[in-house]
Design a protein around this motif. Sequence first.
Motif, mmCIF file in Angstrom:
data_model
loop_
_atom_site.group_PDB
_atom_site.id
_atom_site.type_symbol
_atom_site.label_atom_id
_atom_site.label_comp_id
_atom_site.label_asym_id
_atom_site.label_seq_id
_atom_site.Cartn_x
_atom_site.Cartn_y
_atom_site.Cartn_z
ATOM 1 N N SER A 74 0.805 -1.226 0.000
ATOM 2 C CA SER A 74 0.000 0.000 0.000
ATOM 3 C C SER A 74 0.840 1.279 0.000
ATOM 4 O O SER A 74 0.292 2.374 -0.171
ATOM 5 C CB SER A 74 -0.937 0.017 1.211
ATOM 6 N N ILE A 75 2.152 1.172 0.167
ATOM 7 C CA ILE A 75 3.006 2.363 0.280
ATOM 8 C C ILE A 75 2.815 3.353 -0.867
ATOM 9 O O ILE A 75 2.712 4.560 -0.622
ATOM 10 C CB ILE A 75 4.488 1.970 0.487
ATOM 11 N N GLU A 79 -1.227 8.455 1.484
ATOM 12 C CA GLU A 79 -1.340 9.903 1.317
ATOM 13 C C GLU A 79 -0.191 10.605 2.041
ATOM 14 O O GLU A 79 0.167 10.251 3.164
ATOM 15 C CB GLU A 79 -2.678 10.371 1.907
ATOM 16 N N VAL A 80 0.392 11.598 1.364
ATOM 17 C CA VAL A 80 1.477 12.390 1.952
ATOM 18 C C VAL A 80 0.862 13.471 2.831
ATOM 19 O O VAL A 80 -0.053 14.179 2.412
ATOM 20 C CB VAL A 80 2.359 13.024 0.850
ATOM 21 N N VAL A 96 1.975 9.696 16.558
ATOM 22 C CA VAL A 96 2.128 8.500 15.714
ATOM 23 C C VAL A 96 3.214 7.589 16.283
ATOM 24 O O VAL A 96 3.029 6.369 16.372
ATOM 25 C CB VAL A 96 2.431 8.894 14.247
ATOM 26 N N ILE A 97 4.338 8.172 16.672
ATOM 27 C CA ILE A 97 5.443 7.378 17.248
ATOM 28 C C ILE A 97 4.969 6.694 18.531
ATOM 29 O O ILE A 97 5.218 5.506 18.749
ATOM 30 C CB ILE A 97 6.676 8.271 17.544
ATOM 31 N N LYS A 98 4.272 7.433 19.370
ATOM 32 C CA LYS A 98 3.798 6.897 20.651
ATOM 33 C C LYS A 98 2.851 5.714 20.446
ATOM 34 O O LYS A 98 2.920 4.729 21.154
ATOM 35 C CB LYS A 98 3.099 8.008 21.435
ATOM 36 N N ASN A 99 1.958 5.816 19.454
ATOM 37 C CA ASN A 99 0.965 4.771 19.226
ATOM 38 C C ASN A 99 1.471 3.614 18.379
ATOM 39 O O ASN A 99 0.878 2.546 18.358
ATOM 40 C CB ASN A 99 -0.297 5.363 18.604
ATOM 41 N N GLU A 104 0.437 4.320 9.970
ATOM 42 C CA GLU A 104 0.695 5.730 10.271
ATOM 43 C C GLU A 104 2.195 6.025 10.279
ATOM 44 O O GLU A 104 2.626 7.085 9.846
ATOM 45 C CB GLU A 104 0.057 6.113 11.603
ATOM 46 N N LEU A 105 2.989 5.083 10.784
ATOM 47 C CA LEU A 105 4.444 5.253 10.764
ATOM 48 C C LEU A 105 4.942 5.332 9.329
ATOM 49 O O LEU A 105 5.794 6.164 9.009
ATOM 50 C CB LEU A 105 5.125 4.093 11.503
ATOM 51 N N ALA A 106 4.397 4.476 8.461
ATOM 52 C CA ALA A 106 4.783 4.494 7.041
ATOM 53 C C ALA A 106 4.400 5.829 6.407
ATOM 54 O O ALA A 106 5.155 6.376 5.591
ATOM 55 C CB ALA A 106 4.135 3.333 6.297
ATOM 56 N N GLN A 107 3.260 6.369 6.808
ATOM 57 C CA GLN A 107 2.834 7.666 6.282
ATOM 58 C C GLN A 107 3.802 8.767 6.724
ATOM 59 O O GLN A 107 4.151 9.645 5.932
ATOM 60 C CB GLN A 107 1.409 7.989 6.751
ATOM 61 N N VAL A 108 4.250 8.712 7.958
ATOM 62 C CA VAL A 108 5.224 9.694 8.458
ATOM 63 C C VAL A 108 6.524 9.597 7.669
ATOM 64 O O VAL A 108 7.057 10.602 7.201
ATOM 65 C CB VAL A 108 5.485 9.505 9.976
ATOM 66 N N VAL A 109 7.027 8.373 7.493
ATOM 67 C CA VAL A 109 8.283 8.188 6.755
ATOM 68 C C VAL A 109 8.136 8.689 5.320
ATOM 69 O O VAL A 109 8.994 9.423 4.824
ATOM 70 C CB VAL A 109 8.736 6.704 6.768
#
Length: 166
Positions: A74-75, A79-80, A96-99, A104-109
Amino acid sequence: MFNKNDYIIYGAMSVCKVVDIIEEENIYIGRKSYYVIQPVYSDKNTIIKVPTDNKKVFMRHLLSEKEVMSIIKSIPNIEVLKIDNDRQRSEHFKSVIKNSVCEELAQVVKSITINEQEKLSIGKKLSKTDEDFKKAAEKLIDEEFATVLNIPVQDVSSFILNHIPK
């Protein structure tokens, strides 16, 4: 509920192993059950006792191999994020990091990587804060994916690149 020898995600500590489940008597709260967990990738001498009814630190089972592969596939469609306000972006990334939710981590990266590429194209650098969030998110993803896929942590990035649909 987790069992002895389960691998779990424990907040931003990432992958931990439940090495035991114990009960202790406390004069103030009575008898209480605890997970005894140990980080898999960081200091292996660290032992953490977490109440089995813990509500403060996010804990969950690891993803399945099928779920990991689904996230990887799905990467391209993730959505950016465009959060221009530094404080709001920082708060969102921190949450996101905490959870530690892999999608969501992939979205952040992905979002930080795209932002970094845009900045580099005009001769600017990524902020130290965003750089740190990207590293933290990558670490969480890499450690969980490595455990689930049974590959070395250092091979996760190339594994992901080789399995992203072209």
